[in-house]
Design an enzyme around this catalytic site. Structure first.
Site, PDB file in Angstrom:
ATOM      1  N   LYS A  66      28.094  27.372 -39.119  1.00 36.19           N
ATOM      2  CA  LYS A  66      27.379  26.656 -39.998  1.00 36.19           C
ATOM      3  C   LYS A  66      26.043  27.299 -40.480  1.00 36.19           C
ATOM      4  O   LYS A  66      25.750  27.167 -41.634  1.00 36.19           O
ATOM      5  CB  LYS A  66      27.375  25.102 -39.843  1.00 36.19           C
ATOM      6  CG  LYS A  66      28.789  24.605 -39.548  1.00 36.19           C
ATOM      7  CD  LYS A  66      29.044  23.195 -39.358  1.00 36.19           C
ATOM      8  CE  LYS A  66      28.253  22.707 -38.135  1.00 36.19           C
ATOM      9  NZ  LYS A  66      28.824  23.243 -36.793  1.00 36.19           N
ATOM     10  N   THR A  67      25.209  27.362 -39.638  1.00 27.41           N
ATOM     11  CA  THR A  67      23.918  27.758 -39.809  1.00 27.41           C
ATOM     12  C   THR A  67      23.862  29.196 -40.566  1.00 27.41           C
ATOM     13  O   THR A  67      23.312  29.354 -41.249  1.00 27.41           O
ATOM     14  CB  THR A  67      23.107  27.833 -38.565  1.00 27.41           C
ATOM     15  OG1 THR A  67      22.948  26.501 -38.144  1.00 27.41           O
ATOM     16  CG2 THR A  67      21.967  28.110 -38.773  1.00 27.41           C
TER      17      THR A  67
ATOM     18  N   ASP B 171      20.499  20.557 -40.649  1.00 27.14           N
ATOM     19  CA  ASP B 171      21.423  20.625 -39.743  1.00 27.14           C
ATOM     20  C   ASP B 171      21.508  19.146 -39.081  1.00 27.14           C
ATOM     21  O   ASP B 171      20.591  18.213 -39.003  1.00 27.14           O
ATOM     22  CB  ASP B 171      21.034  21.433 -38.612  1.00 27.14           C
ATOM     23  CG  ASP B 171      22.130  21.862 -37.538  1.00 27.14           C
ATOM     24  OD1 ASP B 171      23.293  21.621 -37.969  1.00 27.14           O
ATOM     25  OD2 ASP B 171      21.909  22.554 -36.290  1.00 27.14           O
TER      26      ASP B 171
ATOM     27  N   THR C  83      28.539  18.204 -37.315  1.00 29.66           N
ATOM     28  CA  THR C  83      29.660  18.087 -36.249  1.00 29.66           C
ATOM     29  C   THR C  83      30.576  16.870 -36.301  1.00 29.66           C
ATOM     30  O   THR C  83      31.461  16.811 -35.809  1.00 29.66           O
ATOM     31  CB  THR C  83      29.142  18.411 -34.817  1.00 29.66           C
ATOM     32  OG1 THR C  83      28.090  17.333 -34.636  1.00 29.66           O
ATOM     33  CG2 THR C  83      28.520  19.797 -34.904  1.00 29.66           C
TER      34      THR C  83
ATOM     35  N   ARG D  73      30.297  31.786 -31.096  1.00 30.19           N
ATOM     36  CA  ARG D  73      28.952  31.754 -30.200  1.00 30.19           C
ATOM     37  C   ARG D  73      29.345  32.149 -28.689  1.00 30.19           C
ATOM     38  O   ARG D  73      28.779  32.424 -28.135  1.00 30.19           O
ATOM     39  CB  ARG D  73      28.392  30.420 -30.269  1.00 30.19           C
ATOM     40  CG  ARG D  73      27.205  30.112 -29.488  1.00 30.19           C
ATOM     41  CD  ARG D  73      26.489  28.967 -29.781  1.00 30.19           C
ATOM     42  NE  ARG D  73      25.648  28.738 -31.089  1.00 30.19           N
ATOM     43  CZ  ARG D  73      25.536  27.743 -31.895  1.00 30.19           C
ATOM     44  NH1 ARG D  73      25.900  26.598 -31.348  1.00 30.19           N
ATOM     45  NH2 ARG D  73      24.737  27.869 -32.948  1.00 30.19           N
TER      46      ARG D  73
END
Length: 343
Positions: free
Chosen positions: A68-69, A113, A162, A221
């Protein structure tokens, strides 16, 4: 929380954020996975560029570690616009948000975020800013307080969450484009690993990439983190080439098994099967049995176990499925949860 749990945690912190920055794709064409989201986002950005106007506000939801980032940074890069980054917990008061909004330049991308964790007062200010590009600055207190309207430059808000269900409907409705990030397939993670290996100068054959990818919980990640740990193992105990045998040996050392389960995951399943016959067991009882806090078991271990079909939440408590018995090399009883699927 031990190193084994940190290894498969989808959250990033500390020095890892700097390492991630070096591995992030910079353009939409470099971004791997999320094919439908990429195509839709490409149309939104291309249309905005042709109209020479900021695109609609963008909301991205999904588990941590899915990109997302990275996509927020790519949106700014594709628009050739500045990027301002903040987070929901940092916006404790309306004034915090007003200070950011009032200094935005035209076309700038504002990334928030964990947007669902904003303070209510900041959230209400954001409604007006997103729709009318205006904020009301309150001067004074009590009956004598007055609201001074302040125009702000047109901008694009990119929100990431999230927990999309915690976003109030008025905020959710103000986003023109909403994207849900899915977990990655093994093949997509292999492509992520090949790209990262090239950037890190690591020799990664196909079988080694597959071994790491299938233990990465569907999360880029985690895949990149496992790659770095396996690289260390290969450099110290082998010739630096990460083949399947080296990858498996390294990840077994770090207690990440073939399905991506770590020590805590296996402890939860082991206690549930060996001490409680597969359940049902209450969350508090299960947490005490594994020596963890109930919140740790519920938030850290359970989501992945449920997603893998190894654990089920029922009104009576947590229940191990037939797949959990099989995963630990035990024969499921005839009445095991989901046993009919294995007949």
């Amino acid at each position: 929380m031990g190193i084994d749990r940190e290894l498969v945690s989808p959250d990033a912190g500390g020095d890892e954020l700097q390492i991630e920055a070096a591995l992030r794709p910079k353009r939409l064409s470099e971004f791997i996975g999320q094919g439908r989201v990429r195509e839709q986002l490409s149309l939104v950005l291309e249309s905005a560029l042709r109209r020479q106007r900021p695109p609609d506000h963008v909301l991205m939801s999904g588990s941590p570690g899915l990109g997302k980032t990275t996509l927020a940074m790519i949106i700014a890069a594709e628009l050739n616009a500045p990027l301002r980054i903040t987070s929901g917990p940092a916006l404790e008061r309306a004034g915090d948000l007003a200070a950011i909004l009032s200094t935005l330049t035209e076309g700038e991308v504002l990334f928030i975020d964990e947007i669902h964790r904003m303070a209510r007062s900041a959230e209400e200010m954001l409604y007006l800013a997103m729709e009318d590009f205006r904020v009301d600055i309150v001067v004074g207190k009590g009956p004598g307080a007055t609201a001074i309207p302040l125009d702000i430059a047109p901008f694009t808000l990119v929100g990431a969450t999230t927990r999309a269900g915690l976003l109030p409907a008025p905020l959710r409705d103000r986003f023109g484009f909403t994207a849900h990030m899915d977990f990655y397939e093994v093949g997509e993670l292999e492509q992520v690993l090949y790209r990262s290996a090239t950037l890190l100068g690591v020799t990664l054959p196909e079988d080694g990439a597959h071994e790491i990818a299938r233990r990465s919980r569907g999360t880029p990640r985690i895949a990149n983190r496992l790659l770095r740990r396996v690289r260390d193992f290969a450099d110290v105990r082998a010739d630096g080439v990460i083949n399947r045998e080296i990858a498996a040996a390294a990840l077994n050392l770090y207690e990440v098994d073939a399905e991506g389960l770590d020590r805590l995951d296996r402890a939860v399943l082991g206690v549930l099967l060996k001490k409680f016959g597969g359940g049902p067991v209450g969350l508090s009882t299960l947490a005490v049995a594994v020596g963890e806090e109930p919140e740790t078991v519920e938030v850290v271990a359970e989501p992945f176990l449920v997603r893998q079909g190894l654990l089920a939440r029922t009104p009576r408590g947590r229940v191990a499925t037939a797949a959990a018995w099989s995963h630990l090399g035990m024969t499921p009883p005839p009445d095991a949860f989901g046993a009919s699927l294995f007949d």
